[in-house]
Structures are given as structure tokens and as C-alpha cells.
Motif scaffolding. Structure first.
Motif, short mmCIF file in Angstrom:
data_model
loop_
_atom_site.label_atom_id
_atom_site.label_comp_id
_atom_site.label_asym_id
_atom_site.label_seq_id
_atom_site.Cartn_x
_atom_site.Cartn_y
_atom_site.Cartn_z
N ILE A 28 0.84 -1.20 0.00
CA ILE A 28 0.00 0.00 0.00
C ILE A 28 0.87 1.25 0.00
O ILE A 28 0.57 2.23 -0.70
N VAL A 40 1.66 9.64 -5.56
CA VAL A 40 2.22 10.94 -5.18
C VAL A 40 3.29 11.37 -6.17
O VAL A 40 3.37 12.54 -6.57
N ILE A 78 0.80 4.29 -2.78
CA ILE A 78 0.64 5.69 -2.39
C ILE A 78 1.79 6.53 -2.94
O ILE A 78 1.59 7.61 -3.50
N ASN A 79 3.01 6.02 -2.81
CA ASN A 79 4.18 6.75 -3.28
C ASN A 79 4.17 6.90 -4.80
O ASN A 79 4.58 7.94 -5.32
#
Length: 439
Positions: A131, A139, A135-136
């Protein structure tokens, strides 16, 4: 001493959990907030306390002390012979080595003496690691559209957007993000095949692995981290070399033939790039063409380090500079002459892009050999026993040397932590393969 003998050291698992958490914070939260120095000092204090005071492993402590001592002796000899002795540089440069070597030693200590704790901790973080990667990745894509979005705090400003496309790994953390992305790939390759999260259908595993592979290729392309392509290939090669230990003799022979074939193709491609017209690379990547051109120029004209062409090629030009200034070959300009990453050192604007060039220029050949040998030894200890030893050692050498040559794994703590994370699933795989062989 009697108190230490009666103490149950297995009760310190909470401390080990805290240390592992702090190591992860160092590459994420501490980096984002630009407080890595504070994190390093806290981590170093806890690690030295854990290894030397709260551990009964005398044999391991002796190995660690000998390693520290060897580095310190050759480091100090270089400093003594420095062109000029700057006490601040002497202190800062050695501190940087402590900040990177000590976490590696600690993870090796866990691998040897608390293996079940280390491996189970990583296995239990399967969902979190994946996860966090997703997310990274998201981003990072947003950072490509909005310069500086969640890029973290910094003491200076970088206007080049790709350098700040590093997810939540802090300012200029693209190398850290690249290492973490490769870690997730090989980690998932292990977990989905050998752990409690394994997927029996191999085609589904292949699809997931391929999806992660493509995501790494995409991210490395848009944040201009071309070195990730090479490190991805080298790390996968080492992973498969470890896995081959659990295969049949027939499968290993077939794999070796494929490896030799791939090696011949790479050699042929290298020769082709040396002597061919590079215009075809213009359509693929003008930056790649420029890099290949400069490398080729350095090979055919070793004095080209004087040409004034700077940038990524300084990784090659700095060692050439040292070779042509023979007084620096043995002990360098001095480990107290300048900091590892001070721009302008010896006339190179981007001095410190790679540890190999910095170590060779400031510490000399003996320092490079000693430091590389010690770090490489502990990486091998982290992975553990394997069956296909020759090919494995070659592949491990290639991975370590590439990072040593291209970036700063032993002078930047965050890169060091990301790199040692990369080797944990390698150790998990080696442990799985070797234990099955011995069963």
C-alpha cells in the motif's frame, strides 16, 4: 556481568521493533521533515547500545570492532597524508560511514541471531509495504504535474521537477524511491511464491510481478532515474541466482546457458555502442545518447576529464583525474581534505555523486578496497548461505559495485537503509531455499 548473564535478551524484541520502525522513519518521515541528522544520531545510539551492551554475542562483537578498526586506521592514514587537514571534514566524513555501516551491521545481527523475528516482521508488513508503494507511486505522478508537491523540506531549492518526483521519500529522494520500488518487486516475488500470502496460480503471480516491473520502468522514466533500469536487472539476476539453488541440476544447467547467452548479448551490445553511430539513441532518449557519448569519450580519451564536460560523467572523470595525479592513488587527497559531497572539490562541480569517486579521490585505493570489502562482507552475511555460490557472489558483487559506482549508499543513510531493505527478501529467499535443500 552477572546481571547480564541472567538477563533474558529475547525480551528485547520491543526494542528491536522500535529500531526497525525508526529506520523506516529515517527514509520517510525524517527525510520529509529534513531532520535526518537527528534521526541518524538517535538510531546510531540505539544500535550501539543494542549490539554492544544488550547482546551476549561476543564473537559477532569482535568482528564488528575489527571492521570499525580497519576502516578507522586506513581512514586516519589518509587524513594524515591530506593536502590539508580540516578537522570538521575528518569528523563529518567518518560519522557518515558510521551512520551507514552500523544499521547494516544491526540487520546482519538480526539475520544471524534473531532470524525468525526479522523475517516474520517483514512478512507481517506485506500489506503495508505494498500500500505504501502504491501511495508513493501516485504521489510521484502528482509531483510531475505540481512541482514541489509533498516533496518535503530542504535547505536549498531544486528547480528540476524530476528530481523532486520521489513520492514521500523526501527532497531529492528519487534514488531512495527507486530502491524501494525494486525492493517491493523482489519482496512480492518472494512473498507471493513462498509465504503465507502465496498465490498458487503461477500465471496470476507473473501478471502481478510484470505489473510491478512495468510500474518501475514507468516511474524511472518520468522521474529521470535511468540508473534504476540497470539496478533492476542486476537485482533480479541476483534474486534468480539465489532461487536457482533450489532447482534441479537440469534446471540449473539450463539457467546457466541462458545466463551465458545473455552475457554474450550484453557484451555485443556494449561493443556496438562503443563503435556505432549513436543517432538511433536520439529517438529513444537524447539524455541517454549524451551519457553514452561521454562514457565512450572517456574510454577512448582518458584525459577527457580535462574537457570541462560535467554532470553524470563526473562519476568516471573523477577516478580518471586521480589516476593521472598519481600522488593521490594510494591515499587520495585526504579524508580530511573535504567532505564526501562538497561541490567543487578538486574542481568538480558535482563532486560526490558517487561514493566510489569520492572515496577514491579523497581516501585512495586502499581505502576503497577496505571499505568495499567490509560492506560487501556484511551484505553477504545478510543474505546467508546459498548453493550456487560462484554465480551468486558474482551477481552480488555486481549489485554492490553498481550502487557504489553510481550513487552514495555508504555516505547517505537513507540510501543505505533502502539498500539493506533490498537485501532482506534476498535473505528470506536464501533461507527458504537452503532450508529446503537441507530438509
Amino acid at each position: 556481568m552477572n546481571i547480564l548473564r541472567k538477563f533474558d535478551f529475547n525480551k528485547l524484541k520491543d526494542l528491536d521493533t522500535i529500531i526497525l520502525l525508526l529506520l523506516f522513519f529515517e527514509i520517510t518521515i525524517f527525510s520529509l521533515l529534513n531532520i535526518r541528522g537527528l534521526g541518524n544520531r538517535l538510531i546510531l545510539l540505539l544500535l550501539l547500545l543494542r549490539i554492544f551492551l544488550l547482546s551476549p554475542t561476543k564473537k559477532f562483537k569482535k568482528r564488528v570492532l575489527i571492521s570499525y578498526l580497519l576502516i578507522f586506521i586506513i581512514y586516519s592514514l589518509s587524513a594524515i597524508f591530506s593536502d590539508k587537514f580540516i578537522p570538521y571534514s575528518y569528523y563529518m566524513n567518518f560519522k557518515a560511514l558510521l551512520y551507514t555501516l552500523t544499521p547494516l551491521i544491526y540487520i546482519v545481527w538480526l539475520r544471524i541471531y534473531r532470524k525468525e523475528f526479522l523475517f516474520s516482521t517483514f512478512e507481517n508488513l506485506f500489506v503495508f509495504f505494498n500500500i505504501f508503494y502504491i501511495i508513493n507511486f501516485i504521489v510521484m505522478c502528482i509531483q510531475g504535474q505540481f512541482h514541489g508537491f509533498l516533496s518535503g523540506f530542504s535547505n536549498y531549492e531544486n528547480t528540476y521537477t524530476p528530481d523532486l518526483m520521489s513520492g514521500l521519500f523526501g527532497y531529492n529522494g528519487t534514488a531512495q524511491f527507486g530502491l524501494y520500488s525494486i525492493f517491493v518487486l523482489i519482496y512480492d516475488m518472494y512473498m507471493l511464491k513462498y509465504s503465507k500470502y502465496k498465490i498458487e496460480n503461477k500465471y496470476i503471480r507473473y501478471i502481478i510481478d510484470f505489473g510491478l516491473f512495468i510500474s518501475i520502468v514507468i516511474s524511472s522514466s518520468i522521474n529521470d532515474n535511468k540508473a534504476n533500469y540497470i539496478s533492476l536487472i542486476l537485482v533480479l539476476f541476483e534474486f534468480f541466482m539465489i532461487e536457482m539453488g533450489g532447482k534441479s541440476e537440469k534446471e540449473r544447467k539450463l539457467a546457466n546457458k541462458l545466463i551465458y547467452t545473455a552475457f554474450c548479448i550484453i557484451v555485443f551490445l556494449g561493443i556496438f555502442l562503443l563503435f556505432s553511430n549513436l543517432n538511433f539513441l536520439e529517438k529513444i532518449s537524447p539524455e541517454l545518447k549524451g551519457t553514452v557519448y561521454l562514457f565512450r569519450k572517456a574510454i577512448f580519451d582518458p584525459t577527457s576529464y580535462q574537457s570541462g564536460e560535467m554532470g553524470s560523467i563526473e562519476r568516471v572523470y573523477i577516478p580518471l583525474y586521480v589516476i593521472y595525479h598519481y600522488q593521490y592513488i594510494l591515499f587520495g587527497a585526504g579524508t580530511a581534505f573535504s567532505n564526501w559531497q562538497t561541490p567543487g572539490t578538486l574542481g568538480f562541480p558535482h563532486f560526490g555523486q558517487s561514493d566510489l569517486s569520492s572515496f577514491f579521490a579523497l581516501g585512495g585505493i586502499f581505502f576503497c578496497i577496505i571499505v568495499f570489502s567490509i560492506y560487501n562482507y556484511f551484505y553477504l552475511q545478510l543474505i546467508g548461505k546459498v548453493k550456487n555460490k560462484t554465480m551468486f557472489r558474482i551477481s552480488n558483487f555486481m549489485v554492490i559495485f553498481f550502487y557504489f559506482f553510481y550513487t552514495q549508499p555508504w555516505t547517505q543513510s537513507t540510501l543505505s537503509i533502502c539498500l539493506l531493505m533490498l537485501f532482506v527478501p534476498m535473505g528470506m529467499l536464501a533461507n527458504k531455499v537452503f532450508s529446503e535443500e537441507c530438509a
